[in-house]
Design an enzyme around this catalytic site. Structure first.
Site, PDB file in Angstrom:
ATOM      1  N   ASP A   1     -48.656 -14.648  19.259  1.00 24.46           N
ATOM      2  CA  ASP A   1     -47.929 -15.919  19.205  1.00 24.46           C
ATOM      3  C   ASP A   1     -47.550 -16.467  20.575  1.00 24.46           C
ATOM      4  O   ASP A   1     -47.082 -17.597  20.682  1.00 24.46           O
ATOM      5  CB  ASP A   1     -46.640 -15.755  18.371  1.00 24.46           C
ATOM      6  CG  ASP A   1     -46.964 -15.536  16.912  1.00 24.46           C
ATOM      7  OD1 ASP A   1     -47.908 -16.172  16.433  1.00 24.46           O
ATOM      8  OD2 ASP A   1     -46.281 -14.733  16.256  1.00 24.46           O
TER       9      ASP A   1
ATOM     10  N   HIS B   1     -44.421  -5.880  19.503  1.00 25.65           N
ATOM     11  CA  HIS B   1     -45.149  -5.814  18.237  1.00 25.65           C
ATOM     12  C   HIS B   1     -44.885  -4.464  17.599  1.00 25.65           C
ATOM     13  O   HIS B   1     -44.760  -3.468  18.296  1.00 25.65           O
ATOM     14  CB  HIS B   1     -46.657  -6.000  18.470  1.00 25.65           C
ATOM     15  CG  HIS B   1     -47.372  -6.396  17.231  1.00 25.65           C
ATOM     16  ND1 HIS B   1     -47.791  -5.475  16.306  1.00 25.65           N
ATOM     17  CD2 HIS B   1     -47.702  -7.617  16.742  1.00 25.65           C
ATOM     18  CE1 HIS B   1     -48.361  -6.125  15.308  1.00 25.65           C
ATOM     19  NE2 HIS B   1     -48.319  -7.414  15.531  1.00 25.65           N
TER      20      HIS B   1
HETATM   21  N1  CMC Z   1     -37.325  -9.051  23.518  1.00 20.89           N
HETATM   22  C1  CMC Z   1     -36.440  -8.138  23.972  1.00 20.89           C
HETATM   23  N2  CMC Z   1     -36.342  -6.881  23.474  1.00 20.89           N
HETATM   24  C2  CMC Z   1     -37.195  -6.531  22.516  1.00 20.89           C
HETATM   25  C3  CMC Z   1     -38.154  -7.426  21.993  1.00 20.89           C
HETATM   26  C4  CMC Z   1     -38.210  -8.730  22.545  1.00 20.89           C
HETATM   27  N3  CMC Z   1     -39.096  -9.615  22.102  1.00 20.89           N
HETATM   28  N4  CMC Z   1     -38.868  -6.812  21.016  1.00 20.89           N
HETATM   29  C5  CMC Z   1     -38.363  -5.573  20.918  1.00 20.89           C
HETATM   30  N5  CMC Z   1     -37.362  -5.394  21.826  1.00 20.89           N
HETATM   31  C6  CMC Z   1     -36.605  -4.153  22.060  1.00 20.89           C
HETATM   32  C7  CMC Z   1     -35.592  -3.891  20.962  1.00 20.89           C
HETATM   33  O1  CMC Z   1     -34.343  -4.469  21.260  1.00 20.89           O
HETATM   34  C8  CMC Z   1     -35.558  -2.394  20.929  1.00 20.89           C
HETATM   35  O2  CMC Z   1     -34.803  -1.960  22.030  1.00 20.89           O
HETATM   36  P1  CMC Z   1     -33.915  -0.613  21.936  1.00 20.89           P
HETATM   37  O3  CMC Z   1     -34.890   0.504  21.728  1.00 20.89           O
HETATM   38  O4  CMC Z   1     -33.199  -0.540  23.242  1.00 20.89           O
HETATM   39  O5  CMC Z   1     -32.986  -0.811  20.760  1.00 20.89           O
HETATM   40  C9  CMC Z   1     -37.015  -1.996  21.200  1.00 20.89           C
HETATM   41  O6  CMC Z   1     -37.548  -3.069  21.989  1.00 20.89           O
HETATM   42  C10 CMC Z   1     -37.839  -1.788  19.942  1.00 20.89           C
HETATM   43  O7  CMC Z   1     -37.771  -2.985  19.157  1.00 20.89           O
HETATM   44  P2  CMC Z   1     -37.703  -3.030  17.583  1.00 20.89           P
HETATM   45  O8  CMC Z   1     -37.075  -4.315  17.152  1.00 20.89           O
HETATM   46  O9  CMC Z   1     -37.111  -1.744  17.056  1.00 20.89           O
HETATM   47  O10 CMC Z   1     -39.255  -3.021  17.254  1.00 20.89           O
HETATM   48  P3  CMC Z   1     -39.905  -3.448  15.883  1.00 20.89           P
HETATM   49  O11 CMC Z   1     -41.219  -2.786  15.834  1.00 20.89           O
HETATM   50  O12 CMC Z   1     -38.955  -3.232  14.762  1.00 20.89           O
HETATM   51  O13 CMC Z   1     -40.072  -5.046  16.042  1.00 20.89           O
HETATM   52  C11 CMC Z   1     -40.934  -7.178  16.587  1.00 20.89           C
HETATM   53  C12 CMC Z   1     -41.254  -5.675  16.395  1.00 20.89           C
HETATM   54  C13 CMC Z   1     -42.247  -7.930  16.731  1.00 20.89           C
HETATM   55  C14 CMC Z   1     -40.197  -7.707  15.364  1.00 20.89           C
HETATM   56  C15 CMC Z   1     -40.071  -7.350  17.873  1.00 20.89           C
HETATM   57  O14 CMC Z   1     -40.776  -6.884  19.007  1.00 20.89           O
HETATM   58  C16 CMC Z   1     -39.623  -8.796  18.075  1.00 20.89           C
HETATM   59  O15 CMC Z   1     -38.587  -9.194  17.530  1.00 20.89           O
HETATM   60  N6  CMC Z   1     -40.409  -9.616  18.870  1.00 20.89           N
HETATM   61  C17 CMC Z   1     -40.094 -11.022  19.029  1.00 20.89           C
HETATM   62  C18 CMC Z   1     -40.601 -11.801  17.814  1.00 20.89           C
HETATM   63  C19 CMC Z   1     -42.099 -11.970  17.828  1.00 20.89           C
HETATM   64  O16 CMC Z   1     -42.701 -12.311  18.836  1.00 20.89           O
HETATM   65  N7  CMC Z   1     -42.709 -11.746  16.647  1.00 20.89           N
HETATM   66  C20 CMC Z   1     -44.158 -11.938  16.463  1.00 20.89           C
HETATM   67  C21 CMC Z   1     -44.875 -10.667  16.216  1.00 20.89           C
HETATM   68  S1  CMC Z   1     -46.667 -10.875  16.375  1.00 20.89           S
HETATM   69  C22 CMC Z   1     -47.109 -11.921  15.066  1.00 20.89           C
HETATM   70  C23 CMC Z   1     -47.156 -11.171  13.816  1.00 20.89           C
HETATM   71  O17 CMC Z   1     -48.179 -10.492  13.569  1.00 20.89           O
HETATM   72  O18 CMC Z   1     -46.193 -11.267  13.047  1.00 20.89           O
END
Ligand code: CMC
Length: 428
Positions: A364, A307
């Site tokens: 989710d 998140h």
């Molecule tokens: N699986 C594997 N790796 C992950 C995941 C995941 N679900 N989420 C983040 N990472 C890794 C990412 O690859 C990155 O690694 P590194 O630092 O080595 O490059 C690190 O963790 C930070 O991730 P980020 O994408 O920079 O973080 P963000 O804050 O931009 O993204 C997120 C947050 C929710 C989009 C992401 O965690 C994600 O894609 N999760 C899966 C989709 C999901 O479940 N979304 C629902 C969110 S909750 C409902 C809502 O309120 O929308």
């Protein structure tokens, strides 16, 4: 003298005011930065940027705290109901008994949608994703209520628009489902409560009355409360950004629905259940999928994990996990993917990759399992997220409108070609 930040640019010092919120959140106020220094800030994904000050929802991602208008989400989920929470978010205070009764009555009066709107559904292919249908129909409401085009026409009239939208939204959503399966739509019944009505419109058939199960109603009501607002997330920011141009409520919310649809945001609930099904079909072992999620050359992510703001745990996920166990037990359903979900969570929570990056199950992760137990099809999961988030979007749109916030218009740093002369096509 109050605290200030100091920034030194090209050898010159500039003082910037500090803004402190009710819960001691701190921000550097850069409102005059460009006019005073010529500089802007760069923050892709707005990870460090406060777009507004807001009195609606407080969230502390490090501590896993979420409250609406000061009331902890745990108490609201346990003791309130979705319509009362909607009132709280939109009006700012818990209603008295009389205010709540009046609110219910007003919502009940507007549940029908114009018959001409019903014809729209026939124009969509039956395979259309319901999120596309719901966002289109929501935007189309503005064409039936042209007075809504003026967002500054007085509190009472705006409240009528808000009530209409809250009332019609479950009808719009349930009809999208009925159309997708080629069944006749079911009209709202005003003797039913908000959640009961939605379930009845989803599952009742001309051939069979749908028996409304209080266990399902309670669980869905709780899920809607947990989704009702989440401060400046992607879809809410979209609603505020669209509304900042003084676009009407219906179109602004339609923009929010579209933003919610993406798999990184509300669309994740559908993705989670599809992922769990894939793991089950693949034999049920989670290790391979954990490895895929960690592999930087593999686009696979563990859906329902991670998140942007929660870096400890998602308080909504905690409540939902328990609700998931309760619902499945009380409905006597054994869903094999629940075991896979639990195993996946256990392995991920003890894996260095996920621990280091503070990746926890989010809202989710378990909600899809509950929706499935209720008989809700996968394509409708994100629509249910939208039904829940609607009061929050409305409250945020209203706050922005009442506060007369300026049009949202970020800047950029241009990195394209330097200025150059046009070349005639024959000379290229
Ligand atoms: N699986 C594997 N790796 C992950 C995941 C995941 N679900 N989420 C983040 N990472 C890794 C990412 O690859 C990155 O690694 P590194 O630092 O080595 O490059 C690190 O963790 C930070 O991730 P980020 O994408 O920079 O973080 P963000 O804050 O931009 O993204 C997120 C947050 C929710 C989009 C992401 O965690 C994600 O894609 N999760 C899966 C989709 C999901 O479940 N979304 C629902 C969110 S909750 C409902 C809502 O309120 O929308």
């Amino acid at each position: 003298m109050s605290e200030q930040a100091e920034i030194i640019l090209e050898g010159k010092s500039h003082k910037l005011p500090i803004v402190v919120g009710t819960e001691n959140e701190k921000a550097i106020d850069i409102n005059n930065l460009r006019s005073e220094t010529g500089y802007i800030t760069l923050d892709s994904g707005y990870k460090n940027t406060g777009a507004t000050v807001s009195a609606i929802t407080f969230l502390d991602g490090e501590e896993g705290i979420l409250s609406y208008r000061g009331y902890p989400i745990e108490q609201l989920a346990e003791r309130s109901d979705f319509i009362e929470v909607a009132y709280l978010l939109i009006k700012g205070e818990l209603p008295t008994k009389q205010q709540l009764d009046e609110f219910y009555e007003a919502i009940t009066m507007h549940t029908l949608i114009h018959e001409d709107i019903r014809k729209f559904y026939g124009a969509f292919p039956t395979f259309a994703h319901p999120m596309g249908v719901v966002s289109s129909v929501t935007s189309a409401l503005s064409t039936f209520y042209p007075e809504s085009l003026n967002p500054h026409r007085g509190e009472e009239k705006i409240f009528l628009t808000i009530t209409r939208l809250l009332a019609k939204f479950p009808t719009i959503a349930a009809w999208a489902y009925k159309h997708s399966i080629g069944h006749p739509v079911v009209y709202p019944k005003n003797k039913l409560g908000y959640v009961e009505n939605f379930l009845n419109m989803m599952f009742s058939m001309p051939t069979d009355e749908y028996e409304i199960d209080p266990v399902v109603v309670n669980a869905l009501d709780k899920l809607l409360i947990l989704h009702a607002d989440h401060e400046q997330n992607c879809s809410t920011s979209t609603v505020r950004l669209a509304g900042s141009s003084q676009a009407n409520l219906y179109s602004s919310i339609a923009a929010g629905i579209t933003a919610l649809w993406g798999p990184l945001h509300g669309g994740a609930n559908q993705e989670v259940i599809e992922m769990l099904d894939r793991i089950r079909e693949d034999g049920g072992s989670v290790d391979k999928w954990i490895a895929k999620a960690k592999d930087k050359n593999d686009p696979f992510r563990l859906m329902g994990f991670g998140h942007r703001v929660y870096k400890n745990f998602d308080p909504r996920a905690k409540i939902i996990k328990k609700a998931c166990d309760d619902v499945l037990n009380r409905l006597g359903i054994k869903d094999p993917v629940l075991e896979i979900a639990k195993k996946l969570e256990e392995v991920a929570l003890n894996d260095e990759y996920f621990v280091e990056r503070k990746l926890y199950p989010n809202v989710d992760f378990y909600s899809g399992i509950i929706y499935r137990a209720m008989g809700i099809p996968k394509d409708m999961f994100t629509v249910l997220f939208a039904v829940g988030r609607l009061p929050g979007w409305i409250a945020q749109w209203k706050e922005m409108t009442v506060n007369k916030e300026p049009i949202g218009r970020p800047r950029q740093i241009y990195v394209g070609s330097k200025s150059r002369d046009y070349i005639n096509i024959a000379d290229r």
